[in-house]
Design an enzyme around this catalytic site. Structure first.
Site, short mmCIF file in Angstrom:
data_model
loop_
_atom_site.label_atom_id
_atom_site.label_comp_id
_atom_site.label_asym_id
_atom_site.label_seq_id
_atom_site.Cartn_x
_atom_site.Cartn_y
_atom_site.Cartn_z
N GLU A 118 -22.62 -9.76 -24.01
CA GLU A 118 -21.35 -10.07 -24.70
C GLU A 118 -20.16 -9.12 -24.73
O GLU A 118 -19.21 -9.59 -25.44
CB GLU A 118 -22.06 -10.57 -26.00
CG GLU A 118 -22.73 -11.71 -26.06
CD GLU A 118 -24.21 -11.48 -25.39
OE1 GLU A 118 -24.96 -12.53 -25.07
OE2 GLU A 118 -24.71 -10.55 -25.39
N PHE B 134 -34.09 -15.56 -21.13
CA PHE B 134 -33.36 -15.32 -19.89
C PHE B 134 -33.55 -13.88 -19.43
O PHE B 134 -33.52 -13.83 -18.23
CB PHE B 134 -31.68 -15.11 -20.49
CG PHE B 134 -31.02 -16.49 -20.67
CD1 PHE B 134 -30.66 -17.14 -19.70
CD2 PHE B 134 -30.84 -17.00 -21.89
CE1 PHE B 134 -29.98 -18.36 -19.60
CE2 PHE B 134 -30.30 -18.41 -22.07
CZ PHE B 134 -29.87 -19.11 -20.83
N GLU C 181 -33.23 -12.03 -15.89
CA GLU C 181 -32.79 -10.42 -15.93
C GLU C 181 -33.70 -9.54 -15.46
O GLU C 181 -33.51 -8.90 -14.38
CB GLU C 181 -32.27 -10.36 -17.39
CG GLU C 181 -31.00 -11.11 -17.70
CD GLU C 181 -30.71 -11.20 -19.29
OE1 GLU C 181 -29.48 -11.46 -19.65
OE2 GLU C 181 -31.67 -10.93 -20.05
#
Length: 311
Positions: free
Chosen positions: A135, A212, A217
């Site tokens: 982010e 995720f 990842e």
């Protein structure tokens, strides 16, 4: 990872301690509250305005050095990706052109993943120069906490309803396809030390293979670029953890995955900078009464298998 500016980091820690221990005015750092997105609702209202506003705020005209980006072009490239196929039918690489336009150039030794720790992970990123999350990147910041999809005839964004994230019934859902692709790009770019901030209290396990981090990842980390994965295991101030670094449960699966990749790892329970932030929210908690005092008195830990200095 190079030596961090000790003075700057120490100053931040001292400030947080003062905030946490101030009995006079009970000063607390307010968390930035984000409403959870309902993925069965439609595209976030005023999506275009929010997207473009974030683009201008981030400073996209200079954030890529000599590459000049126009926020209208960035937005159009994003929408073109969303509308490249009907709802639930987007290909895994639907956002490739858009992501190439806004892809980050990650600093070495700062790439930070998180799972089940949204607030504390971003508090840690915002108050130190040690961590760089999805982010914090341009591509992640543009759509963080937003929802989107195409409408019924795939002519524009759909504001009435979007399908939920469901890998069985709606595998090509617009938001999940984006975060999958963006997460893979970020993981492949990671180099030097890598951090992952996990929740040690959840009974589902700190490491979930369906997350995720677990699905995308971690498997995409490049052992030729990544020196070590540092797991920061966070527990709340009640201090009743489901698993710890010394008593790993789901973490055993992460250790196995990293060993298969050939990437070393460390694990640390409740790193000091995370504890300081938690105590700034609840300075009267007994767990916080000696946090700051003890942290500055104790010797700095060495780089053992399950410990590392956070400076």
């Amino acid at each position: 990872m190079g030596i961090r500016p000790l003075l700057k980091t120490t100053s931040v820690i001292l400030l947080i301690c003062l905030l946490a221990q101030s009995a006079a005015d009970k000063m607390k750092l307010e968390r930035f509250k984000r409403d959870a997105v309902s993925y069965e609702s439609g595209t976030t209202q005023n999506f275009e305005d929010i997207f473009k506003g974030r683009c201008y705020e981030y400073g996209c005209l200079s954030c890529h050095g000599e590459t000049q980006l126009d926020c209208q072009e960035v937005y159009e490239a994003f929408v073109e990706s969303v509308l490249s196929a009907p709802t639930c039918s987007l290909e895994d690489d639907a956002y490739t052109d858009f992501i190439q336009m806004v892809a980050p150039n990650l600093p070495a030794g700062m790439t930070t993943f998180w799972s089940g720790t949204y607030e504390i992970a971003h508090d840690m990123s915002a108050t130190t120069d040690l961590y760089y999350t999805m982010e914090d990147t341009f591509m992640g910041y543009l759509v963080n906490s937003l929802n989107w999809c195409g409408n019924d005839d795939n002519s524009d964004l759909g504001y009435d309803e979007c399908p939920a994230w469901d890998y069985d019934d709606c595998y090509g859902q617009a938001t999940s396809v984006f975060w999958n692709e963006a997460s893979a790009v970020m993981a492949r770019q990671a180099k030097g030390e890598v951090f992952v901030i996990l929740n040690g209290d959840t009974t589902e396990g700190a490491f979930r293979e369906s997350s995720f981090f677990g699905r995308v990842e971690a498997p995409n980390l490049n052992p030729n670029q990544v020196d070590v994965v540092n797991v920061l295991l966070i527990h709340d101030l009640v201090n009743n953890p489901h698993e710890t670094c010394d008593d790993p449960k789901s973490l055993q699966n992460l250790w196995a995955l990293l060993k298969d990749l050939g990437i070393p790892y460390t694990c640390e329970d409740n790193p000091a900078n995370a504890r300081f932030l938690q105590c700034s929210q609840d300075p009267d908690n007994p767990e916080c009464s000696t946090t700051c005092e003890n942290e500055f008195r104790k010797p700095k830990p060495g780089r053992g298998r399950f410990n590392r200095p956070f400076y």
